[in-house]
Scaffold this motif. Structure first.
Motif, short mmCIF file in Angstrom:
data_model
loop_
_atom_site.label_atom_id
_atom_site.label_comp_id
_atom_site.label_asym_id
_atom_site.label_seq_id
_atom_site.Cartn_x
_atom_site.Cartn_y
_atom_site.Cartn_z
N GLY A 87 0.78 -1.24 0.00
CA GLY A 87 0.00 0.00 0.00
C GLY A 87 0.81 1.29 0.00
O GLY A 87 0.26 2.36 -0.18
N GLY A 88 2.12 1.16 0.22
CA GLY A 88 2.94 2.36 0.19
C GLY A 88 2.78 3.20 1.44
O GLY A 88 1.90 2.96 2.28
N ALA A 89 3.65 4.20 1.58
CA ALA A 89 3.56 5.11 2.73
C ALA A 89 2.21 5.82 2.72
O ALA A 89 1.67 6.15 3.78
N SER A 90 1.65 6.03 1.55
CA SER A 90 0.35 6.72 1.47
C SER A 90 -0.75 5.98 2.21
O SER A 90 -1.68 6.59 2.73
N THR A 91 -0.67 4.65 2.25
CA THR A 91 -1.66 3.89 3.02
C THR A 91 -1.40 4.06 4.52
O THR A 91 -2.34 4.09 5.32
N ALA A 107 -3.18 6.82 6.38
CA ALA A 107 -4.51 6.49 6.92
C ALA A 107 -4.44 5.44 8.03
O ALA A 107 -5.19 5.51 9.00
N MET A 113 -6.21 5.42 11.81
CA MET A 113 -7.20 4.35 12.00
C MET A 113 -6.84 3.46 13.20
O MET A 113 -7.71 2.91 13.86
N LYS A 140 -0.05 15.61 3.09
CA LYS A 140 -0.88 14.47 2.67
C LYS A 140 -1.22 13.58 3.87
O LYS A 140 -2.33 13.06 3.98
N GLU A 192 -5.25 12.77 5.42
CA GLU A 192 -5.85 11.47 5.73
C GLU A 192 -6.24 11.39 7.20
O GLU A 192 -7.29 10.86 7.55
N LEU A 239 -9.62 12.67 8.37
CA LEU A 239 -10.80 11.84 8.16
C LEU A 239 -11.22 11.12 9.44
O LEU A 239 -12.34 10.65 9.57
N PHE A 240 -10.30 11.05 10.40
CA PHE A 240 -10.56 10.24 11.59
C PHE A 240 -10.54 11.01 12.91
O PHE A 240 -10.86 10.46 13.95
N THR A 260 -12.31 -1.00 11.60
CA THR A 260 -11.13 -0.99 10.74
C THR A 260 -11.00 -2.34 10.02
O THR A 260 -11.02 -3.39 10.66
N PRO A 261 -10.88 -2.32 8.69
CA PRO A 261 -10.72 -3.58 7.94
C PRO A 261 -9.48 -4.36 8.42
O PRO A 261 -8.47 -3.76 8.79
N LEU A 306 -6.00 -3.49 7.40
CA LEU A 306 -5.47 -2.19 7.83
C LEU A 306 -5.22 -2.14 9.33
O LEU A 306 -4.93 -1.09 9.88
#
Ligand SMILES: Cc1ncc(COP(=O)(O)O)c(C=O)c1O
Ligand SMILES: Cc1ncc(COP(=O)(O)O)c(C=O)c1O
Ligand SMILES: [Mg+2]
Ligand SMILES: [Mg+2]
Ligand SMILES: [Mg+2]
Ligand SMILES: [Mg+2]
Lengths: 358, 358
Positions: free
Chosen positions: B74-78, B81, B85, B105, B109, B112-113, B218-219, B222
């Motif tokens: 998922g990369g650092a971008s994941t 989030a 989470m 960035k 994210e 959102l939480f 949380t899925p 993740l």
């Protein structure tokens, strides 16, 4: 160097042609002076790799322009959650057909986001068949199926008629193995590590009118609209896996595409199923009509014989024939890259083992 | 075959020793008769690959047993989030230090939480420095920093003192480049594609007492606790990228570990920064004290000269020297695998270009 016939359920065999290309190009991709692993994902060289991969896949699966093709990370397991996060927003409810372990995992994740109606299940008979009589619920966001059940060895040959409701399918273990009509689906997802390439890449094919319907607090990386808008380059994609998948697509096109592959797969599956049908030692647990072309579970009467089979096959260069940990027994996964010769050798070995052990 | 010196910010150069090994082992990993790409992630061969990679990384970074090492997708971008989470559950509030595009960035994210307090920012001076005077808020779940700012070319040399509050750091572009004290952090994350291996792998180092504090819905994929419990094999991990990262770790250990690498990196950076300091044509925008060892932005007085520099350097085998699209100018990323010879060649070229264009 001696290559084996690897019957792993995934990651699994890749065409030797692909591996040879990858090996040759490892230190210098087409005169660029670098490996594909070293390339900026914003470079021209990589742009053409990802564009070619998409073009090839569109050709192979006959994907219309009204669908986006996404190259993502996270595996099919991440799709179990992304599907409800992106689709379950209106009615907060979806229909699932429960055909095995992977369907159940998909349902578990969906339940985090809404209501899951199990409209049909084959759990009553250990998932040995695909249910046929069910009714799609009213006021649902989508219907989910597992197109091919990797562990249980079944596959959908007839799709549910969902009318206007989007049909979502996990084709992780059968994508590109036989022709499917993409226009019947709202979304198709598949981990690459069976029929497309190395683990770490997930392909999503999504109808464009379904983009942008996610829950409000969905992270950017998990939004199909963000990934589609970024053309799978919202962040750094799994570049090397995309490159290898592109080579696999090229190999498949050269071979004649999915239609030609399907014919070979039918032949390969027939060789194994016949051997099992003839057998007085081995049995196949799966309803004949619903048999997978890719994953063929079978078993000897005792655990001891199963173990013996696995270890003697190993010596013959026929590897990874154990069933999934959750069901035991034996399983031969014969994905696109498994040569017909490997399947013949396995059928021969089944006959030989039977003679010696009955 | 002619290899180039590739100054890409990532994906970026890998040690030739690693690429050679990968090429040689492509069709037959250590007599297994298969590629690492083809191996079941549940096989013994792969188990030892992932265990060795973890052991090497623990050695390199001196990671105590009280931390888990996760190999994710998922990369650092994941991670932008996943961090909120999993961590933002108690106070629903966290402190962020804003040092550039990637910090922003991450903040987007997190919002959102919960609540994001920007306790310090260097945006007032185009992110050319690392802020120093700030106060950690009361009642927050964690403090987040971007350890090295890939685009802006700055790095933290002094860490914020967060007391009992977990410090979370994005070290995507500087992990393994210099020694850091892991015990100062609650969590460290980094995309592999700069100092560790191919894109598609993200390394997370997390203090075990922080596991299991995620939001309820949380899925699984993740959740750090699920990934830690599954030892990064909850689902199919990015096997080939883990294999390559393991080889990079081996290479680094052979070279003398992070301490030895840090010394080389200091030397490499010094060569470039001196050339820029001497220069009457090129300028470096970054506060001297806060300079990155990995990413060195610089610029000529005009866009035209920058472009000329990039294309003439390209001809010399010095590639990917453009600055990030968001800031323009020039940038040399000189990660661990960039040989000192490449940096010397670039410094020479800077001097030559200056003579010809001033
Ligand atoms: C049908 C099916 N769905 C989902 C998965 C999970 O895939 P991944 O490991 O990529 O998350 C698998 C893995 O074998 C599978 O066979
Ligand atoms: C500091 C930093 N954080 C995060 C990212 C995003 O990483 P990824 O593309 O793996 O999501 C990058 C990418 O360059 C980065 O440099
Ligand atoms: Mg299954
Ligand atoms: Mg029989
Ligand atoms: Mg940055
Ligand atoms: Mg100067």
């Amino acid at each position: 160097m001696k290559r084996v016939y690897n019957f792993s359920a995934g990651p699994s065999m890749l065409p030797e042609w692909v591996l040879n290309r990858a090996s040759e190009e490892m230190l210098d991709y087409k005169g660029s002076g670098m490996s594909v692993m070293e390339m900026s994902h914003r470079s021209k060289a990589f742009a053409s790799i990802i564009e070619n991969a998409e073009t090839s896949l569109r050709k192979l699966m006959n994907i219309p322009e009204s669908y986006s093709v996404l190259f993502l990370q996270g595996g099919a397991s991440t799709q179990f959650a992304m599907v409800p996060m992106n689709f379950m927003c209106k009615y907060k409810s979806a229909d699932y057909i429960n055909t095995g372990s992977w369907s159940k995992k998909a349902m578990t994740e969906a339940k985090l986001f809404g209501n899951v109606n199990v409209i049909a299940s084959s759990e009553d008979k250990k998932f040995s068949y695909i249910p046929e009589n069910y009714t799609i619920s009213k006021d649902i966001d989508y219907v989910h199926i597992t197109g091919n059940n990797t562990i249980e060895g079944t596959r959908f040959t007839t799709l549910p008629d969902t009318g206007d409701v989007p049909l979502v399918a996990d084709y992780s273990s059968s994508i590109l193995s036989e022709e499917i009509d993409v226009t019947k689906f709202g979304l198709i997802y598949a981990g690459a590590q069976k029929n497309m390439g190395p683990a770490g890449l997930t392909v999503v094919i999504i109808r464009n009118d379904l983009l942008g319907k996610h829950f409000e607090n969905t992270p950017s990386m998990l939004r199909y609209d963000v990934q589609a808008k970024g053309k799978s380059l919202y962040n750094t994609p799994p570049c090397y896996s995309i490159y290898i998948a592109g080579l696999v697509f090229e190999w498949l096109l050269q071979l004649g595409g999915v239609k030609a592959m399907e014919k070979i797969n039918m032949e390969k599956a027939e060789i194994l199923y016949s051997a099992l049908e003839e057998s007085k030692l081995f049995t196949s647990p799966v309803n004949k009509k619903d048999r997978s072309l890719m994953n063929i579970p079978f078993m000897a009467p005792t655990d001891e014989l199963n173990k013996k089979f696995i270890s003697e096959a190993e010596v013959m260069g026929l590897t990874t024939l154990g069933g999934h940990a959750s069901v035991g027994g034996l399983r031969a996964s014969i994905y696109n890259a498994m040569p017909i010769d490997g399947v013949k050798k396995l059928a021969e070995f089944i006959r030989k083992f039977e003679k010696e052990n009955i």
